[in-house]
Write an enzyme that holds these catalytic residues in place. Structure first.
Site, PDB file in Angstrom:
ATOM      1  N   PHE A 153       0.822  -1.206   0.000  1.00 42.05           N
ATOM      2  CA  PHE A 153       0.000   0.000   0.000  1.00 42.05           C
ATOM      3  C   PHE A 153       0.859   1.260   0.000  1.00 42.05           C
ATOM      4  O   PHE A 153       1.818   1.374   0.769  1.00 42.05           O
ATOM      5  CB  PHE A 153      -0.892   0.056   1.247  1.00 42.05           C
ATOM      6  N   ASP A 154       0.484   2.202  -0.833  1.00 38.06           N
ATOM      7  CA  ASP A 154       0.946   3.568  -0.652  1.00 38.06           C
ATOM      8  C   ASP A 154       0.269   4.096   0.604  1.00 38.06           C
ATOM      9  O   ASP A 154      -0.740   3.539   1.060  1.00 38.06           O
ATOM     10  CB  ASP A 154       0.549   4.399  -1.882  1.00 38.06           C
ATOM     11  N   LEU A 155       0.781   5.175   1.158  1.00 38.48           N
ATOM     12  CA  LEU A 155       0.187   5.720   2.391  1.00 38.48           C
ATOM     13  C   LEU A 155      -0.642   6.971   2.121  1.00 38.48           C
ATOM     14  O   LEU A 155      -1.870   6.961   2.213  1.00 38.48           O
ATOM     15  CB  LEU A 155       1.276   6.018   3.418  1.00 38.48           C
ATOM     16  N   ASP A 156       0.031   8.059   1.741  1.00 36.62           N
ATOM     17  CA  ASP A 156      -0.660   9.341   1.549  1.00 36.62           C
ATOM     18  C   ASP A 156      -1.703   9.263   0.446  1.00 36.62           C
ATOM     19  O   ASP A 156      -1.403   8.840  -0.670  1.00 36.62           O
ATOM     20  CB  ASP A 156       0.352  10.434   1.170  1.00 36.62           C
TER      21      ASP A 156
END
EC number: 3.6.1.1
Length: 218
Positions: free
Chosen positions: A9-12
């Site tokens: 997963f990317d975060l932002d």
């Protein structure tokens, strides 16, 4: 579909809503150096690339000080401006309960990644974090994804990269994983679809349907 065991997963803009924080941080920084020259919409293209990439394109001679000003403001305002996206916590918890390997692959610095995960009570779900300061080449280069997969003991064929920006989709393709875009990207669903992700999520819980995950613990 393939037997997916691993989710990157990317975060932002994907798991946590840092959009207002990022926009405010860019406007704060740019207004200091270029008063009244940048509006909200002007900074949307800067969301996704590293800060060094972005500020190098604006003022190559003052990159370091601009990055420092951005990060100082960003950290100071972090807890005030970061919010959660609907359905993220429950979906991530369900994936963890069902035995999926979970990692964060971000272009943020590690300390800020951890700060955001802890603020939204997501930190304990993730076995691996690969942040900007962990790699030589950020997304869309495959290095961050490859590093996460190696740490998890997974292959690209059993993994999916989920994110809100083209760096995430291209990074996944470059690393050989499946990809999923999120329609709540600040840049818009249509923009992300031009990069041809394998899946497009309108809600995070749709990931459970794609993976055919039961909401009841195995």
């Amino acid at each position: 579909m393939k037997n997916i065991t691993t989710l990157l997963f990317d975060l932002d803009g994907t798991l946590i809503n840092t959009n207002e924080l990022i926009i405010a941080s860019f406007l704060h920084t740019l207004d200091y150096y270029f008063p009244n020259q940048y509006q909200r919409e002007d900074v949307y293209p800067f969301m996704g690339p590293t800060l060094v990439e972005t500020f190098s394109s604006i003022d190559p001679d003052r990159v370091d000080e601009m990055v420092e000003r951005y990060r100082t403001y960003n950290l100071a305002k972090h807890d005030e401006l970061v919010t959660e996206f609907d359905g993220v916590y429950d979906t991530i918890r369900t994936l963890k309960e069902n035995g999926y390997k979970l990692a964060i692959v971000s272009t943020k610095m590690r300390n800020t990644v951890i700060k955001g995960l802890k603020l939204m009570n997501l930190y304990d779900f993730f076995e691996v974090i690969v942040a900007l300061d962990d790699v030589t080449e950020p997304k869309p280069h495959p290095e961050p994804l490859q590093k996460a997969l190696a740490a998890l003991g997974s292959t690209p064929e059993e993994a999916m990269m989920i994110g809100d920006n083209y760096h995430d989709i291209e990074g996944g393709k470059n690393a050989g994983t499946l990809t999923a875009g999120v329609s709540w990207s600040v840049k818009g669903k249509e923009f992300l679809q031009t990069f041809d992700p394998d899946y497009m999520l309108d809600t995070m819980s749709e990931l459970l349907d794609i993976l055919q995950v039961s909401t009841v613990n195995k």
